[in-house]
Design a protein around this motif. Structure first.
Motif, PDB file in Angstrom:
ATOM      1  N   ALA A 103       2.954   1.336 -20.239  1.00 37.26           N
ATOM      2  CA  ALA A 103       2.867   0.236 -21.197  1.00 37.26           C
ATOM      3  C   ALA A 103       3.375  -1.058 -20.595  1.00 37.26           C
ATOM      4  N   VAL A 104       2.722  -2.147 -20.970  1.00 32.33           N
ATOM      5  CA  VAL A 104       3.142  -3.492 -20.584  1.00 32.33           C
ATOM      6  C   VAL A 104       2.958  -4.416 -21.775  1.00 32.33           C
ATOM      7  N   ILE A 105       3.958  -5.242 -22.029  1.00 36.39           N
ATOM      8  CA  ILE A 105       3.855  -6.354 -22.965  1.00 36.39           C
ATOM      9  C   ILE A 105       4.268  -7.601 -22.191  1.00 36.39           C
ATOM     10  N   TYR A 106       3.364  -8.570 -22.106  1.00 34.80           N
ATOM     11  CA  TYR A 106       3.597  -9.746 -21.272  1.00 34.80           C
ATOM     12  C   TYR A 106       3.454 -11.008 -22.101  1.00 34.80           C
ATOM     13  N   LEU A 107       4.476 -11.856 -22.040  1.00 34.16           N
ATOM     14  CA  LEU A 107       4.448 -13.168 -22.687  1.00 34.16           C
ATOM     15  C   LEU A 107       4.338 -14.226 -21.591  1.00 34.16           C
ATOM     16  N   PRO A 108       3.123 -14.684 -21.276  1.00 34.65           N
ATOM     17  CA  PRO A 108       2.948 -15.557 -20.116  1.00 34.65           C
ATOM     18  C   PRO A 108       3.620 -16.915 -20.246  1.00 34.65           C
ATOM     19  N   MET A 109       3.735 -17.452 -21.454  1.00 32.09           N
ATOM     20  CA  MET A 109       4.356 -18.766 -21.605  1.00 32.09           C
ATOM     21  C   MET A 109       5.874 -18.702 -21.431  1.00 32.09           C
ATOM     22  N   LEU A 110       6.439 -17.509 -21.544  1.00 39.71           N
ATOM     23  CA  LEU A 110       7.879 -17.310 -21.337  1.00 39.71           C
ATOM     24  C   LEU A 110       8.171 -16.551 -20.046  1.00 39.71           C
ATOM     25  N   ASP A 111       7.138 -16.116 -19.355  1.00 38.07           N
ATOM     26  CA  ASP A 111       7.246 -15.290 -18.148  1.00 38.07           C
ATOM     27  C   ASP A 111       8.158 -14.086 -18.389  1.00 38.07           C
ATOM     28  N   LYS A 112       7.906 -13.399 -19.484  1.00 33.28           N
ATOM     29  CA  LYS A 112       8.650 -12.174 -19.803  1.00 33.28           C
ATOM     30  C   LYS A 112       7.670 -11.004 -19.752  1.00 33.28           C
ATOM     31  N   LEU A 113       7.915 -10.086 -18.840  1.00 35.97           N
ATOM     32  CA  LEU A 113       7.058  -8.920 -18.712  1.00 35.97           C
ATOM     33  C   LEU A 113       7.890  -7.666 -18.959  1.00 35.97           C
ATOM     34  N   TYR A 114       7.611  -7.012 -20.083  1.00 33.24           N
ATOM     35  CA  TYR A 114       8.251  -5.751 -20.447  1.00 33.24           C
ATOM     36  C   TYR A 114       7.348  -4.612 -19.973  1.00 33.24           C
ATOM     37  N   SER A 115       7.946  -3.576 -19.417  1.00 32.06           N
ATOM     38  CA  SER A 115       7.130  -2.483 -18.907  1.00 32.06           C
ATOM     39  C   SER A 115       7.869  -1.159 -19.045  1.00 32.06           C
ATOM     40  N   ALA A 116       7.101  -0.091 -19.099  1.00 31.71           N
ATOM     41  CA  ALA A 116       7.686   1.252 -19.155  1.00 31.71           C
ATOM     42  C   ALA A 116       6.635   2.262 -18.743  1.00 31.71           C
ATOM     43  N   ARG A 117       7.108   3.356 -18.155  1.00 25.14           N
ATOM     44  CA  ARG A 117       6.271   4.536 -17.974  1.00 25.14           C
ATOM     45  C   ARG A 117       7.045   5.715 -18.523  1.00 25.14           C
ATOM     46  N   LEU A 118       6.355   6.745 -18.915  1.00 27.03           N
ATOM     47  CA  LEU A 118       6.981   7.894 -19.554  1.00 27.03           C
ATOM     48  C   LEU A 118       8.033   8.502 -18.639  1.00 27.03           C
ATOM     49  N   SER A 119       9.247   8.650 -19.178  1.00 29.82           N
ATOM     50  CA  SER A 119      10.397   9.220 -18.456  1.00 29.82           C
ATOM     51  C   SER A 119      10.851   8.365 -17.284  1.00 29.82           C
ATOM     52  N   GLY A 120      10.466   7.084 -17.295  1.00 25.06           N
ATOM     53  CA  GLY A 120      10.832   6.209 -16.184  1.00 25.06           C
ATOM     54  C   GLY A 120      11.680   5.018 -16.569  1.00 25.06           C
ATOM     55  N   GLY A 121      12.115   4.932 -17.835  1.00 29.39           N
ATOM     56  CA  GLY A 121      12.909   3.804 -18.275  1.00 29.39           C
ATOM     57  C   GLY A 121      12.072   2.615 -18.691  1.00 29.39           C
ATOM     58  N   ALA A 122      12.731   1.643 -19.312  1.00 25.79           N
ATOM     59  CA  ALA A 122      12.082   0.411 -19.767  1.00 25.79           C
ATOM     60  C   ALA A 122      12.698  -0.776 -19.046  1.00 25.79           C
ATOM     61  N   PHE A 123      11.868  -1.784 -18.775  1.00 22.82           N
ATOM     62  CA  PHE A 123      12.297  -2.897 -17.950  1.00 22.82           C
ATOM     63  C   PHE A 123      11.787  -4.219 -18.509  1.00 22.82           C
ATOM     64  N   LEU A 124      12.561  -5.275 -18.262  1.00 24.96           N
ATOM     65  CA  LEU A 124      12.140  -6.649 -18.488  1.00 24.96           C
ATOM     66  C   LEU A 124      12.227  -7.360 -17.157  1.00 24.96           C
ATOM     67  N   ASN A 125      11.085  -7.783 -16.625  1.00 23.08           N
ATOM     68  CA  ASN A 125      11.036  -8.441 -15.323  1.00 23.08           C
ATOM     69  C   ASN A 125      11.840  -7.649 -14.277  1.00 23.08           C
ATOM     70  N   GLU A 126      11.625  -6.342 -14.266  1.00 20.65           N
ATOM     71  CA  GLU A 126      12.215  -5.417 -13.291  1.00 20.65           C
ATOM     72  C   GLU A 126      13.697  -5.139 -13.528  1.00 20.65           C
ATOM     73  N   ARG A 127      14.277  -5.674 -14.602  1.00 21.30           N
ATOM     74  CA  ARG A 127      15.661  -5.356 -14.973  1.00 21.30           C
ATOM     75  C   ARG A 127      15.648  -4.317 -16.074  1.00 21.30           C
ATOM     76  N   ARG A 128      16.390  -3.234 -15.899  1.00 19.68           N
ATOM     77  CA  ARG A 128      16.393  -2.166 -16.892  1.00 19.68           C
ATOM     78  C   ARG A 128      16.997  -2.670 -18.197  1.00 19.68           C
ATOM     79  N   ILE A 129      16.401  -2.275 -19.308  1.00 17.87           N
ATOM     80  CA  ILE A 129      16.873  -2.718 -20.617  1.00 17.87           C
ATOM     81  C   ILE A 129      17.202  -1.515 -21.494  1.00 17.87           C
ATOM     82  N   ALA A 130      18.013  -1.769 -22.531  1.00 19.52           N
ATOM     83  CA  ALA A 130      18.409  -0.709 -23.468  1.00 19.52           C
ATOM     84  C   ALA A 130      18.649  -1.318 -24.836  1.00 19.52           C
TER      85      ALA A 130
END
Length: 257
Positions: free
Chosen positions: A115-142
């Protein structure tokens, strides 16, 4: 799930952002859909065309389900499907705001796997893969750790706090709002807000990406009755959405009918 599905979605989302930004400030040729009077612009359609070409060329055996493409029920027989919202928050896009997003997901046998959710005007890219954690611009989030509704900062519409949804009375909480449902989910995953909920029927393209990002960030996400979410359904809508850390999620559900 192929190991590079997430990389494919990230690249596609960034390309979508470039396309969408090229329309900012120009004529958008806004139309309104007959089904629900929601707006669609030539930017939505251009992003949809590009994503369809890039993603389906890369994965020709994956099915396709997008807000801006007529539904093909052949997707129901597919093991994997792309579920896409080319621009989530089209009204915000039209009004020149920055909090619209591209939401891209790969779903396998009913579960989101990338999954990816990208806000181009804010340059915020959220991403995740199953069992791989969630990230915002490559920084792990919780998600946050607030346990009670009264202490929570929540993303929701005013209508979600009407008395009919809360038999014992709506909780007294701090409410905010963002037009993009995908962004609301992301902000909870990031821990900037403690919960989000909506009680209206919710299209899969709005929530399939956010569901994985939330769960990989430690949240519990269900429909408004507490049932788990399954995607690529014949009727592709969830009966509302509630997302928060597990303790807060349980506390919110306890107050709902």
């Amino acid at each position: 799930m192929p190991a590079n599905d997430l990389a494919l979605l990230i690249d596609a989302a960034r390309q979508a952002g470039e396309i969408a930004r090229s329309f900012v400030g120009g004529p958008l040729e806004v139309q309104f859909k007959a089904a629900d009077d929601s707006p669609v612009t030539k930017a939505d359609l251009a992003v949809n065309r590009h994503l369809s070409q890039v993603l389906r060329d890369a994965r020709p055996h994956y099915a396709w389900f997008s807000e801006e493409t007529p539904d093909d029920t052949a997707r129901l027989a597919a093991k994997r499907v792309f579920i896409i919202d080319p621009i989530d928050g089209t009204r915000s896009f039209i009004e020149g705001e920055k909090t619209w997003a591209h939401a891209l997901a790969v779903v396998e046998n009913g579960r989101t796997t990338a999954a990816v959710i990208y806000l181009p005007m804010l340059d915020k890219l959220y991403s995740a893969r199953l069992s791989g954690g969630a990230f915002l611009n490559e920084r792990r989030i919780a998600t946050g750790k607030v346990k009670t509704p009264e202490a929570a900062q929540v993303l929701a519409t005013r209508a979600s706090l009407k008395p009919e949804w809360w038999p014992g009375g709506a909780p007294v909480l701090r409410r905010s709002y963002r037009p993009s449902l995908a962004y609301r989910q992301s902000l909870v995953a990031e821990g900037r807000y403690d919960a989000m909920f909506t009680f209206r029927p919710t299209w899969e393209w709005d929530i399939a990406a956010g569901a994985l990002i939330l769960s990989e960030a430690g949240a519990k996400i269900t429909d408004r009755h507490g049932a788990p979410l399954r995607f690529n359904a014949p009727a592709p809508q969830a009966d509302g959405l509630v997302a928060a850390n597990p303790r807060l999620h349980a506390a919110l559900l306890d107050r709902l009918p």
